[in-house]
Write a protein that holds these residues in place. Structure first.
Motif, PDB file in Angstrom:
ATOM      1  N   ASN A  27       0.814  -1.215   0.000  1.00  0.00           N
ATOM      2  CA  ASN A  27       0.000   0.000   0.000  1.00  0.00           C
ATOM      3  C   ASN A  27       0.847   1.264   0.000  1.00  0.00           C
ATOM      4  O   ASN A  27       0.326   2.364   0.197  1.00  0.00           O
ATOM      5  CB  ASN A  27      -0.943  -0.010   1.199  1.00  0.00           C
ATOM      6  N   ASP A  28       2.189   1.090  -0.232  1.00  0.00           N
ATOM      7  CA  ASP A  28       3.126   2.208  -0.354  1.00  0.00           C
ATOM      8  C   ASP A  28       3.094   3.111   0.873  1.00  0.00           C
ATOM      9  O   ASP A  28       3.078   4.347   0.764  1.00  0.00           O
ATOM     10  CB  ASP A  28       2.808   3.011  -1.621  1.00  0.00           C
ATOM     11  N   LYS A  29       3.082   2.480   2.046  1.00  0.00           N
ATOM     12  CA  LYS A  29       3.094   3.234   3.298  1.00  0.00           C
ATOM     13  C   LYS A  29       4.488   3.202   3.909  1.00  0.00           C
ATOM     14  O   LYS A  29       5.283   2.288   3.648  1.00  0.00           O
ATOM     15  CB  LYS A  29       2.065   2.649   4.274  1.00  0.00           C
ATOM     16  N   PRO A  30       4.835   4.201   4.728  1.00  0.00           N
ATOM     17  CA  PRO A  30       6.179   4.262   5.315  1.00  0.00           C
ATOM     18  C   PRO A  30       6.395   3.142   6.347  1.00  0.00           C
ATOM     19  O   PRO A  30       5.455   2.472   6.770  1.00  0.00           O
ATOM     20  CB  PRO A  30       6.202   5.638   5.990  1.00  0.00           C
ATOM     21  N   GLY A  31       7.692   2.962   6.711  1.00  0.00           N
ATOM     22  CA  GLY A  31       8.018   1.975   7.736  1.00  0.00           C
ATOM     23  C   GLY A  31       8.576   0.689   7.197  1.00  0.00           C
ATOM     24  O   GLY A  31       8.731  -0.282   7.939  1.00  0.00           O
ATOM     25  N   VAL A  32       8.881   0.658   5.883  1.00  0.00           N
ATOM     26  CA  VAL A  32       9.452  -0.544   5.272  1.00  0.00           C
ATOM     27  C   VAL A  32      10.740  -0.149   4.547  1.00  0.00           C
ATOM     28  O   VAL A  32      10.754   0.810   3.768  1.00  0.00           O
ATOM     29  CB  VAL A  32       8.474  -1.196   4.258  1.00  0.00           C
ATOM     30  N   GLY A  33      11.816  -0.889   4.808  1.00  0.00           N
ATOM     31  CA  GLY A  33      13.085  -0.598   4.145  1.00  0.00           C
ATOM     32  C   GLY A  33      13.002  -0.816   2.646  1.00  0.00           C
ATOM     33  O   GLY A  33      12.194  -1.612   2.163  1.00  0.00           O
ATOM     34  N   LYS A  34      13.867  -0.112   1.895  1.00  0.00           N
ATOM     35  CA  LYS A  34      13.821  -0.182   0.430  1.00  0.00           C
ATOM     36  C   LYS A  34      14.040  -1.596  -0.080  1.00  0.00           C
ATOM     37  O   LYS A  34      13.340  -2.073  -0.973  1.00  0.00           O
ATOM     38  CB  LYS A  34      14.876   0.752  -0.169  1.00  0.00           C
ATOM     39  N   ASP A  35      15.030  -2.299   0.453  1.00  0.00           N
ATOM     40  CA  ASP A  35      15.335  -3.661  -0.013  1.00  0.00           C
ATOM     41  C   ASP A  35      14.186  -4.611   0.306  1.00  0.00           C
ATOM     42  O   ASP A  35      13.823  -5.460  -0.525  1.00  0.00           O
ATOM     43  CB  ASP A  35      16.633  -4.161   0.624  1.00  0.00           C
ATOM     44  N   THR A  36      13.644  -4.468   1.500  1.00  0.00           N
ATOM     45  CA  THR A  36      12.517  -5.336   1.893  1.00  0.00           C
ATOM     46  C   THR A  36      11.299  -5.070   1.014  1.00  0.00           C
ATOM     47  O   THR A  36      10.628  -6.001   0.554  1.00  0.00           O
ATOM     48  CB  THR A  36      12.143  -5.089   3.370  1.00  0.00           C
ATOM     49  N   LYS A  37      11.043  -3.803   0.765  1.00  0.00           N
ATOM     50  CA  LYS A  37       9.903  -3.439  -0.068  1.00  0.00           C
ATOM     51  C   LYS A  37      10.070  -3.977  -1.489  1.00  0.00           C
ATOM     52  O   LYS A  37       9.130  -4.526  -2.067  1.00  0.00           O
ATOM     53  CB  LYS A  37       9.746  -1.921  -0.100  1.00  0.00           C
ATOM     54  N   ARG A  38      11.298  -3.836  -2.012  1.00  0.00           N
ATOM     55  CA  ARG A  38      11.574  -4.331  -3.359  1.00  0.00           C
ATOM     56  C   ARG A  38      11.360  -5.843  -3.420  1.00  0.00           C
ATOM     57  O   ARG A  38      10.805  -6.388  -4.382  1.00  0.00           O
ATOM     58  CB  ARG A  38      13.005  -3.964  -3.745  1.00  0.00           C
ATOM     59  N   LYS A  39      11.806  -6.552  -2.391  1.00  0.00           N
ATOM     60  CA  LYS A  39      11.653  -8.011  -2.330  1.00  0.00           C
ATOM     61  C   LYS A  39      10.176  -8.408  -2.296  1.00  0.00           C
ATOM     62  O   LYS A  39       9.740  -9.327  -3.003  1.00  0.00           O
ATOM     63  CB  LYS A  39      12.365  -8.531  -1.079  1.00  0.00           C
ATOM     64  N   ILE A  40       9.385  -7.708  -1.479  1.00  0.00           N
ATOM     65  CA  ILE A  40       7.957  -8.010  -1.351  1.00  0.00           C
ATOM     66  C   ILE A  40       7.227  -7.753  -2.670  1.00  0.00           C
ATOM     67  O   ILE A  40       6.416  -8.573  -3.124  1.00  0.00           O
ATOM     68  CB  ILE A  40       7.344  -7.161  -0.215  1.00  0.00           C
ATOM     69  N   LEU A  41       7.519  -6.619  -3.300  1.00  0.00           N
ATOM     70  CA  LEU A  41       6.849  -6.280  -4.567  1.00  0.00           C
ATOM     71  C   LEU A  41       7.206  -7.274  -5.665  1.00  0.00           C
ATOM     72  O   LEU A  41       6.358  -7.620  -6.505  1.00  0.00           O
ATOM     73  CB  LEU A  41       7.217  -4.861  -5.000  1.00  0.00           C
ATOM     74  N   LYS A  42       8.448  -7.755  -5.657  1.00  0.00           N
ATOM     75  CA  LYS A  42       8.874  -8.728  -6.658  1.00  0.00           C
ATOM     76  C   LYS A  42       8.122 -10.044  -6.474  1.00  0.00           C
ATOM     77  O   LYS A  42       7.650 -10.643  -7.452  1.00  0.00           O
ATOM     78  CB  LYS A  42      10.375  -8.968  -6.546  1.00  0.00           C
ATOM     79  N   ILE A  43       7.995 -10.488  -5.231  1.00  0.00           N
ATOM     80  CA  ILE A  43       7.250 -11.726  -4.957  1.00  0.00           C
ATOM     81  C   ILE A  43       5.799 -11.585  -5.390  1.00  0.00           C
ATOM     82  O   ILE A  43       5.215 -12.476  -6.015  1.00  0.00           O
ATOM     83  CB  ILE A  43       7.334 -12.082  -3.450  1.00  0.00           C
ATOM     84  N   ALA A  44       5.189 -10.444  -5.059  1.00  0.00           N
ATOM     85  CA  ALA A  44       3.793 -10.206  -5.424  1.00  0.00           C
ATOM     86  C   ALA A  44       3.601 -10.212  -6.933  1.00  0.00           C
ATOM     87  O   ALA A  44       2.643 -10.808  -7.449  1.00  0.00           O
ATOM     88  CB  ALA A  44       3.333  -8.870  -4.841  1.00  0.00           C
ATOM     89  N   GLN A  45       4.529  -9.579  -7.657  1.00  0.00           N
ATOM     90  CA  GLN A  45       4.427  -9.504  -9.115  1.00  0.00           C
ATOM     91  C   GLN A  45       4.619 -10.872  -9.750  1.00  0.00           C
ATOM     92  O   GLN A  45       3.868 -11.270 -10.647  1.00  0.00           O
ATOM     93  CB  GLN A  45       5.455  -8.514  -9.647  1.00  0.00           C
ATOM     94  N   GLU A  46       5.631 -11.603  -9.295  1.00  0.00           N
ATOM     95  CA  GLU A  46       5.935 -12.918  -9.870  1.00  0.00           C
ATOM     96  C   GLU A  46       4.803 -13.919  -9.647  1.00  0.00           C
ATOM     97  O   GLU A  46       4.598 -14.831 -10.443  1.00  0.00           O
ATOM     98  CB  GLU A  46       7.235 -13.462  -9.283  1.00  0.00           C
ATOM     99  N   ASN A  47       4.067 -13.740  -8.561  1.00  0.00           N
ATOM    100  CA  ASN A  47       2.993 -14.672  -8.233  1.00  0.00           C
ATOM    101  C   ASN A  47       1.598 -14.119  -8.566  1.00  0.00           C
ATOM    102  O   ASN A  47       0.586 -14.685  -8.152  1.00  0.00           O
ATOM    103  CB  ASN A  47       3.056 -15.038  -6.755  1.00  0.00           C
ATOM    104  N   ASN A  48       1.606 -13.008  -9.328  1.00  0.00           N
ATOM    105  CA  ASN A  48       0.348 -12.414  -9.807  1.00  0.00           C
ATOM    106  C   ASN A  48      -0.623 -12.146  -8.655  1.00  0.00           C
ATOM    107  O   ASN A  48      -1.809 -12.488  -8.717  1.00  0.00           O
ATOM    108  CB  ASN A  48      -0.311 -13.326 -10.859  1.00  0.00           C
ATOM    109  N   TYR A  49      -0.117 -11.539  -7.595  1.00  0.00           N
ATOM    110  CA  TYR A  49      -0.945 -11.255  -6.429  1.00  0.00           C
ATOM    111  C   TYR A  49      -1.996 -10.201  -6.748  1.00  0.00           C
ATOM    112  O   TYR A  49      -1.711  -9.185  -7.366  1.00  0.00           O
ATOM    113  CB  TYR A  49      -0.070 -10.748  -5.269  1.00  0.00           C
ATOM    114  N   ARG A  50      -3.240 -10.498  -6.349  1.00  0.00           N
ATOM    115  CA  ARG A  50      -4.345  -9.546  -6.491  1.00  0.00           C
ATOM    116  C   ARG A  50      -4.994  -9.370  -5.125  1.00  0.00           C
ATOM    117  O   ARG A  50      -5.436 -10.342  -4.518  1.00  0.00           O
ATOM    118  CB  ARG A  50      -5.398 -10.060  -7.491  1.00  0.00           C
ATOM    119  N   PRO A  51      -5.067  -8.133  -4.616  1.00  0.00           N
ATOM    120  CA  PRO A  51      -5.690  -7.926  -3.297  1.00  0.00           C
ATOM    121  C   PRO A  51      -7.173  -8.240  -3.328  1.00  0.00           C
ATOM    122  O   PRO A  51      -7.827  -8.092  -4.363  1.00  0.00           O
ATOM    123  CB  PRO A  51      -5.451  -6.438  -3.020  1.00  0.00           C
ATOM    124  N   ASN A  52      -7.690  -8.719  -2.223  1.00  0.00           N
ATOM    125  CA  ASN A  52      -9.120  -8.972  -2.067  1.00  0.00           C
ATOM    126  C   ASN A  52      -9.815  -7.636  -1.836  1.00  0.00           C
ATOM    127  O   ASN A  52      -9.770  -7.081  -0.749  1.00  0.00           O
ATOM    128  CB  ASN A  52      -9.359  -9.911  -0.877  1.00  0.00           C
TER     129      ASN A  52
END
Length: 336
Positions: free
Chosen positions: A24-49
C-alpha cells in the motif's frame, strides 16, 4: 490457487503488517525489503481482495444495481450506462435480478446493510415495501431509486414521466388522423403502467375523443402476449386504426401478428412502440417509438449515489425526465 498476503509474508520472511505497508506504499518498510515483497507479489500475480480491503476501510468501491426484471432492454441499457460511469470513477457494480420477488430483493438489500457494497441503485419494481423503507431510515444505507415509486418518498430518485410519453404518442396519432387508438399495456396494479394509461386517457380527452375502455388491452410483458392480443382484437366489434404498445417485447409480437394477418403498417394499422433499442430497431417499416433518456437516467442515478456515498448530499433529490417521441414511418398516415 490465488496467493494471499500471508503467503507473501512467509516467502519474504516478514510480518503480514510489513507486507501490507509495502503493497500500500506506506512508510516503515526498508527499500530492499519493499523491493523483495513487490517482486514476490508480481511474480505470483498477487491480487488484493477488494472486498476484504473495503470492509476494513469501511468502503468497497462497489455498488449494487438491483433490477426488478432482466427482460427489459431499456433497463439493460440503463445498467450498461451506469457501469460505464462507475468504471470511470473507479467503482465496480454487482448486478442483481429480483424478478419482482420481494424475498430476493431483501437478500440483495443485505449486501448494503452488511457494508459489502457502498450503495445500491434499484431499477423498476413494485411500490416500495416496508423492508426497503426501513433501510432508508439508516444514513449509512445509500439508496437511489430509478423508475420506482414509494407512498412516502424518503428516497433520492430518478423518474421517467411515463404519462407524458404516452400523451405525446396519442397526440401525434390524433394529428395524423387516427381516431380509434388502442393501448397495449400492463395491468393497472403496476404503478408505471397505470401512469401510461393515465397519459393515454388524458390525451384522448384533450383531443375531444371518447375514452373507450374496450380499446385498452392489459397483457403480460412478453412477445407471445403481443401476438395473441392482436388476434383477439380483430375479432371484436371495435377495430382500432392505430396501436400504442407500452413495452418492447409486446411490440415485437404485435407487429408480427399484424404482418402474419396480411395487414400493412401503417396503411392498415399505425404502430407506436416503446424504447429505442436493438429490438425495436429491427422492425420494418421503421418504428415510431417513445424513447426514454437512458443516458441521463443512468448519469443522474450514479451521480446521486456518488454524492450520498461521499456525504455531499444535504437533502433528498428527485429528478423527473421526459421521454422523447421519435417519429418514423410506422405511424405516418398515408392520407396526410
Amino acid at each position: 490457487m490465488q496467493i494471499t498476503l500471508k503467503d507473501i509474508a512467509r516467502m519474504a520472511d516478514v510480518a503480514e503488517s510489513t507486507v501490507s505497508r509495502a503493497l500500500n506504499d506506506k512508510p516503515g518498510v526498508g527499500k530492499d525489503t519493499k523491493r523483495k515483497i513487490l517482486k514476490i507479489a508480481q511474480e505470483n500475480n498477487y491480487r488484493p481482495n477488494q472486498l476484504a480491503r473495503g470492509l476494513a476501510a469501511n468502503k468497497t468501491n462497489m455498488i449494487a444495481v438491483i433490477l426488478s426484471e432482466m427482460d427489459s432492454p431499456g433497463n439493460i441499457e440503463i445498467v450498461k450506462s451506469i457501469e460505464k460511469s462507475a468504471d470511470e470513477k473507479g467503482y465496480q457494480i454487482i448486478l442483481c435480478n429480483t424478478n419482482n420477488q420481494e424475498e430476493k430483493e431483501k437478500n440483495y438489500l443485505s449486501l448494503l446493510e452488511s457494508n459489502q457494497v457502498d450503495g445500491a441503485i434499484f431499477i423498476g419494481g413494485k411500490l416500495v415495501g416496508s423492508h426497503l423503507l426501513r433501510a432508508s431510515f439508516s444514513p449509512k444505507n445509500n439508496i437511489v431509486l430509478v423508475n420506482r415509486l414509494a407512498e412516502e418518498n424518503f428516497f433520492t430518485s430518478v423518474l421517467t414521466d411515463y404519462s407524458q410519453g404516452i400523451f405525446k404518442a396519442v397526440k401525434h396519432l390524433v394529428g395524423e388522423g387516427f381516431k380509434n387508438i388502442a393501448l397495449i399495456c400492463g395491468h393497472q396494479n403496476d404503478l408505471i403502467e397505470e401512469e401510461k394509461i393515465s397519459g393515454y386517457k388524458l390525451a384522448l380527452r384533450e383531443a375531444g375523443l371518447e375514452v373507450k375502455p374496450e380499446l385498452i388491452f392489459p397483457t403480460k410483458a412478453d412477445r407471445q402476449a403481443g401476438y395473441d392480443v392482436f388476434l383477439d382484437i380483430i375479432e371484436k366489434d371495435v377495430i382500432p386504426d392505430a396501436f400504442i404498445s407500452t413495452r418492447e417485447l409486446t411490440t415485437i409480437g404485435l407487429v408480427e401478428a399484424i404482418k402474419m394477418g396480411g395487414y400493412f403498417i401503417p396503411d392498415d394499422f399505425a404502430v407506436v412502440g416503446y424504447g429505442d433499442n436493438i429490438l425495436t430497431s429491427i422492425i420494418d417499416p421503421p418504428l415510431t417509438v417513445i424513447s426514454e433518456p437512458v443516458g441521463k437516467i443512468a448519469n443522474y442515478s450514479f451521480e446521486f449515489l456518488l454524492k450520498l456515498i461521499n456525504e455531499k448530499m444535504n437533502e433528498q433529490q428527485i429528478e423527473v425526465l421526459t421521454p422523447e417521441l421519435i417519429i418514423r414511418e410506422s405511424s405516418i398516415s398515408k392520407y396526410n
